[in-house]
Design a protein around this motif. Sequence first.
Motif, PDB file in Angstrom:
ATOM      1  N   SER A 184      86.146 -31.266  20.911  1.00  5.29           N
ATOM      2  CA  SER A 184      86.765 -29.950  20.962  1.00  5.29           C
ATOM      3  C   SER A 184      86.659 -29.358  22.363  1.00  5.29           C
ATOM      4  CB  SER A 184      86.086 -29.009  19.966  1.00  5.29           C
ATOM      5  OG  SER A 184      86.580 -27.697  20.106  1.00  5.29           O
ATOM      6  N   TRP A 185      87.713 -28.650  22.774  1.00  8.73           N
ATOM      7  CA  TRP A 185      87.702 -27.998  24.094  1.00  8.73           C
ATOM      8  C   TRP A 185      87.045 -26.619  24.032  1.00  8.73           C
ATOM      9  CZ3 TRP A 185      90.573 -23.428  24.756  1.00  8.73           C
ATOM     10  CH2 TRP A 185      91.423 -23.096  23.698  1.00  8.73           C
ATOM     11  N   LEU A 186      86.625 -26.210  22.832  1.00  9.11           N
ATOM     12  CA  LEU A 186      86.019 -24.902  22.632  1.00  9.11           C
ATOM     13  C   LEU A 186      84.500 -24.991  22.559  1.00  9.11           C
ATOM     14  CD1 LEU A 186      88.399 -23.606  19.813  1.00  9.11           C
ATOM     15  CD2 LEU A 186      88.421 -22.867  22.205  1.00  9.11           C
ATOM     16  N   THR A 187      83.833 -23.938  22.990  1.00  9.84           N
ATOM     17  CA  THR A 187      82.398 -23.830  22.743  1.00  9.84           C
ATOM     18  C   THR A 187      82.196 -23.323  21.312  1.00  9.84           C
ATOM     19  OG1 THR A 187      82.244 -21.532  23.472  1.00  9.84           O
ATOM     20  CG2 THR A 187      82.034 -23.237  25.170  1.00  9.84           C
ATOM     21  N   ASP A 188      80.948 -23.333  20.840  1.00  9.28           N
ATOM     22  CA  ASP A 188      80.660 -22.855  19.486  1.00  9.28           C
ATOM     23  C   ASP A 188      81.057 -21.386  19.333  1.00  9.28           C
ATOM     24  OD1 ASP A 188      79.650 -25.246  18.520  1.00  9.28           O
ATOM     25  OD2 ASP A 188      77.619 -24.831  19.236  1.00  9.28           O
ATOM     26  N   ILE A 189      80.739 -20.569  20.335  1.00  7.38           N
ATOM     27  CA  ILE A 189      81.053 -19.138  20.266  1.00  7.38           C
ATOM     28  C   ILE A 189      82.559 -18.926  20.297  1.00  7.38           C
ATOM     29  CG2 ILE A 189      80.861 -16.935  21.475  1.00  7.38           C
ATOM     30  CD1 ILE A 189      78.086 -17.754  22.376  1.00  7.38           C
ATOM     31  N   GLU A 190      83.266 -19.683  21.152  1.00  5.72           N
ATOM     32  CA  GLU A 190      84.718 -19.551  21.227  1.00  5.72           C
ATOM     33  C   GLU A 190      85.375 -19.958  19.911  1.00  5.72           C
ATOM     34  OE1 GLU A 190      85.493 -20.330  26.012  1.00  5.72           O
ATOM     35  OE2 GLU A 190      85.473 -22.008  24.597  1.00  5.72           O
ATOM     36  N   LEU A 191      84.890 -21.029  19.307  1.00  8.95           N
ATOM     37  CA  LEU A 191      85.432 -21.464  18.021  1.00  8.95           C
ATOM     38  C   LEU A 191      85.240 -20.384  16.966  1.00  8.95           C
ATOM     39  CD1 LEU A 191      86.630 -23.599  16.099  1.00  8.95           C
ATOM     40  CD2 LEU A 191      84.293 -24.465  15.762  1.00  8.95           C
ATOM     41  N   LEU A 192      84.044 -19.798  16.920  1.00  7.16           N
ATOM     42  CA  LEU A 192      83.761 -18.750  15.950  1.00  7.16           C
ATOM     43  C   LEU A 192      84.689 -17.555  16.152  1.00  7.16           C
ATOM     44  CD1 LEU A 192      82.067 -17.451  13.727  1.00  7.16           C
ATOM     45  CD2 LEU A 192      80.382 -16.807  15.469  1.00  7.16           C
ATOM     46  N   ASP A 193      84.876 -17.143  17.402  1.00  7.87           N
ATOM     47  CA  ASP A 193      85.722 -15.982  17.681  1.00  7.87           C
ATOM     48  C   ASP A 193      87.180 -16.254  17.326  1.00  7.87           C
ATOM     49  OD1 ASP A 193      83.603 -14.462  18.531  1.00  7.87           O
ATOM     50  OD2 ASP A 193      83.899 -14.877  20.659  1.00  7.87           O
ATOM     51  N   ILE A 194      87.666 -17.432  17.650  1.00  4.47           N
ATOM     52  CA  ILE A 194      89.060 -17.755  17.354  1.00  4.47           C
ATOM     53  C   ILE A 194      89.294 -17.802  15.850  1.00  4.47           C
ATOM     54  CG2 ILE A 194      90.723 -19.664  17.354  1.00  4.47           C
ATOM     55  CD1 ILE A 194      90.146 -20.117  20.258  1.00  4.47           C
ATOM     56  N   VAL A 195      88.387 -18.443  15.110  1.00  3.39           N
ATOM     57  CA  VAL A 195      88.544 -18.535  13.657  1.00  3.39           C
ATOM     58  C   VAL A 195      88.491 -17.148  13.027  1.00  3.39           C
ATOM     59  CG1 VAL A 195      87.533 -19.404  11.507  1.00  3.39           C
ATOM     60  CG2 VAL A 195      87.684 -20.902  13.508  1.00  3.39           C
ATOM     61  N   ALA A 196      87.525 -16.327  13.457  1.00  4.54           N
ATOM     62  CA  ALA A 196      87.383 -14.979  12.896  1.00  4.54           C
ATOM     63  C   ALA A 196      88.637 -14.146  13.149  1.00  4.54           C
ATOM     64  CB  ALA A 196      86.159 -14.289  13.499  1.00  4.54           C
ATOM     65  N   ASP A 197      89.129 -14.157  14.402  1.00  5.19           N
ATOM     66  CA  ASP A 197      90.310 -13.354  14.730  1.00  5.19           C
ATOM     67  C   ASP A 197      91.558 -13.887  14.037  1.00  5.19           C
ATOM     68  OD1 ASP A 197      89.588 -11.161  16.534  1.00  5.19           O
ATOM     69  OD2 ASP A 197      88.891 -12.725  17.868  1.00  5.19           O
ATOM     70  N   ARG A 198      91.638 -15.192  13.871  1.00  4.15           N
ATOM     71  CA  ARG A 198      92.832 -15.735  13.220  1.00  4.15           C
ATOM     72  C   ARG A 198      92.812 -15.487  11.712  1.00  4.15           C
ATOM     73  NH1 ARG A 198      94.564 -21.277  16.445  1.00  4.15           N
ATOM     74  NH2 ARG A 198      95.615 -20.154  18.142  1.00  4.15           N
ATOM     75  N   LEU A 199      91.663 -15.382  11.122  1.00  2.00           N
ATOM     76  CA  LEU A 199      91.621 -15.000   9.710  1.00  2.00           C
ATOM     77  C   LEU A 199      92.150 -13.571   9.539  1.00  2.00           C
ATOM     78  CD1 LEU A 199      88.234 -16.527   8.481  1.00  2.00           C
ATOM     79  CD2 LEU A 199      90.542 -17.198   7.776  1.00  2.00           C
ATOM     80  N   VAL A 200      91.804 -12.690  10.489  1.00  2.00           N
ATOM     81  CA  VAL A 200      92.374 -11.337  10.475  1.00  2.00           C
ATOM     82  C   VAL A 200      93.884 -11.420  10.655  1.00  2.00           C
ATOM     83  CG1 VAL A 200      92.463  -9.113  11.673  1.00  2.00           C
ATOM     84  CG2 VAL A 200      90.259 -10.252  11.332  1.00  2.00           C
ATOM     85  N   MET A 201      94.327 -12.205  11.610  1.00  2.00           N
ATOM     86  CA  MET A 201      95.756 -12.343  11.887  1.00  2.00           C
ATOM     87  C   MET A 201      96.509 -12.903  10.683  1.00  2.00           C
ATOM     88  SD  MET A 201      97.623 -14.751  14.758  1.00  2.00           S
ATOM     89  CE  MET A 201      97.364 -16.239  13.769  1.00  2.00           C
ATOM     90  N   LEU A 202      95.959 -13.912  10.036  1.00  2.00           N
ATOM     91  CA  LEU A 202      96.656 -14.553   8.915  1.00  2.00           C
ATOM     92  C   LEU A 202      96.774 -13.610   7.722  1.00  2.00           C
ATOM     93  CD1 LEU A 202      95.041 -18.090   9.231  1.00  2.00           C
ATOM     94  CD2 LEU A 202      97.445 -17.509   9.632  1.00  2.00           C
ATOM     95  N   GLY A 203      95.712 -12.868   7.438  1.00  2.00           N
ATOM     96  CA  GLY A 203      95.808 -11.872   6.379  1.00  2.00           C
ATOM     97  C   GLY A 203      96.835 -10.805   6.712  1.00  2.00           C
ATOM     98  N   SER A 204      96.904 -10.450   7.990  1.00  2.00           N
ATOM     99  CA  SER A 204      97.825  -9.402   8.428  1.00  2.00           C
ATOM    100  C   SER A 204      99.279  -9.836   8.310  1.00  2.00           C
ATOM    101  CB  SER A 204      97.520  -9.007   9.877  1.00  2.00           C
ATOM    102  OG  SER A 204      96.209  -8.496  10.003  1.00  2.00           O
ATOM    103  N   ILE A 205      99.582 -11.071   8.682  1.00  2.00           N
ATOM    104  CA  ILE A 205     100.981 -11.486   8.663  1.00  2.00           C
ATOM    105  C   ILE A 205     101.507 -11.610   7.235  1.00  2.00           C
ATOM    106  CG2 ILE A 205     100.819 -12.613  10.905  1.00  2.00           C
ATOM    107  CD1 ILE A 205     100.778 -15.289   9.551  1.00  2.00           C
ATOM    108  N   LEU A 206     100.635 -11.824   6.271  1.00  2.00           N
ATOM    109  CA  LEU A 206     101.081 -11.819   4.877  1.00  2.00           C
ATOM    110  C   LEU A 206     101.578 -10.430   4.480  1.00  2.00           C
ATOM    111  CD1 LEU A 206      98.293 -13.968   3.161  1.00  2.00           C
ATOM    112  CD2 LEU A 206     100.678 -14.635   3.532  1.00  2.00           C
ATOM    113  N   LEU A 207     100.799  -9.398   4.822  1.00  2.00           N
ATOM    114  CA  LEU A 207     101.228  -8.028   4.511  1.00  2.00           C
ATOM    115  C   LEU A 207     102.494  -7.655   5.278  1.00  2.00           C
ATOM    116  CD1 LEU A 207      97.785  -6.144   4.510  1.00  2.00           C
ATOM    117  CD2 LEU A 207      99.129  -6.859   2.525  1.00  2.00           C
ATOM    118  N   LEU A 208     102.571  -8.073   6.540  1.00  2.00           N
ATOM    119  CA  LEU A 208     103.741  -7.753   7.354  1.00  2.00           C
ATOM    120  C   LEU A 208     104.988  -8.470   6.843  1.00  2.00           C
ATOM    121  CD1 LEU A 208     102.079  -7.838  10.878  1.00  2.00           C
ATOM    122  CD2 LEU A 208     103.021  -5.833   9.728  1.00  2.00           C
ATOM    123  N   LYS A 209     104.808  -9.705   6.396  1.00  2.00           N
ATOM    124  CA  LYS A 209     105.953 -10.452   5.865  1.00  2.00           C
ATOM    125  C   LYS A 209     106.476  -9.794   4.585  1.00  2.00           C
ATOM    126  CE  LYS A 209     108.809 -13.936   5.455  1.00  2.00           C
ATOM    127  NZ  LYS A 209     109.883 -14.197   6.410  1.00  2.00           N
TER     128      LYS A 209
END
Length: 475
Positions: A409-434
């Motif tokens: 992986s090109w990500l560090t552990d902290i970067e992976l955690l931050d990306i996954v956390a923010d994308r879970l917010v994003m994915l939940g959001s796009i369902l409501l927006l759709k």
Amino acid sequence: MFDIDRHIYDFIEKLQGSGNSYKLFTTIPDFFINSDFRVVDNDNYNLSFTLQPNELKKGLDLNYFFQRPFILVSEGMRILIQNVDVVEASQGIDDDGPCKFNIKVKAFKGDTDEALWEQSKQVAYLRYNKNQFSSSKSGIIFDLTTSSKNNGFYNALQLNIDNVELLFYYESVTPEYGYYIFRPKGLIDFKKFKHIIDSVITAFGFLNGYYMPDTVYYFAQKKVKDKSILTFSYENSKRSFNTNAPIIDSGYYKDIPVEDLQLSSLEFNNLVDVLYKNEEYLRSALLLINAGTLKGCAKASLAAVALETITKNIGAESLSKQIIGDKRLSKELRCQLKNTLYKFSDKLDQEQLSILSNKLDQINSKPNASKLEDAFQHLDILLDEEEKYCISCRNLFLHGNLPKRKQDSWLTDIELLDIVADRLVMLGSILLLKMAKYNGMVIDRGMTEVTKWRMIKSGQKVGGGNCLRIITTTK
């Protein structure tokens, strides 16, 4: 600005100020007290008065204000304060001289008649702090103006929620603050009006990261026996906050039309309608707003709960919960597997057999991650492999665990955690927006922050834009 708003601002300023003289009435017979009532720095109101030694003997003490309601009366005005809205009280300790009282309250009403808030004309003013949020940087395209001249300034939009036409707009009052105003057309019950307001400010906060139920003034006007009665109420909930993490990018991109970056008034109306009609969607939007105040595992866990709740409600009847849709085939497969299991009954105890048999009963049920992905497919949202991985991590967060990065992986552990956390917010959001029929772009905050931090660390110049994710490629 409408003339009616100017009059109400003047009334609010007068109510908040120190030039008013009130009489305090309690349940003690024939006892009223000259008092002062004004707003203080924390937006609570402070009631202050002084009692002489002989007046103290009448039985008024601090406990009274926490146990019983009381009324303030001024010329042409009556204010009812419930004991449950008292947040703080103090009094002097000099037994031989005058004793000063200070009673701080968070809410009050200008009447004692609940019927005035039923089928009446109503309006609400929610104050916003300009240092906390800039009304010009919104994820919504306001397309109407309250200005007498159409000079290109748009600060209002028309909504229709549950057959209630509503004008939603904002006005600047001072360099420090302004008001978001909710003005429904026709008569309305306060309970319904409050639900509409809650849905609007939740949708607004969900898009912009600014949740604004802080200080609010409500006004109601009703005709009673050929007489028009005007009343008001005030609430200071102290619940506003700005996450500074909006899901919608209100910035300017020369190669992206504004319609792909902000919601139209119709799309915003659709979003409010989605939240108004479904309590679980409303709560999920609130979870996603609050997730913006968190980091790491805490953010991911909250986002995972919201995502699970949203997907559970999307197309509940139309989404298949079974791997095999043919009931006869499913039953035949299950029976054969159980027959195979029972051939090992001489090698397994009863508890083991029972556990394995129960698992076989559920063998045709889709795993949770698959159910979540089906919700996106149902709404014609295409997920890439990285997003599917983020969804698969949601069970880890719900149990307090963290995702593990692969060796390549090109990500560090902290970067992976931050990306996954923010994308879970994003994915939940796009369902409501759709569901609101918005097909434009949202901020991929996890990738944005990782990219910018790496640029900063390497000494590169960082721009002001964000990494964006388009919800659907076709409209």
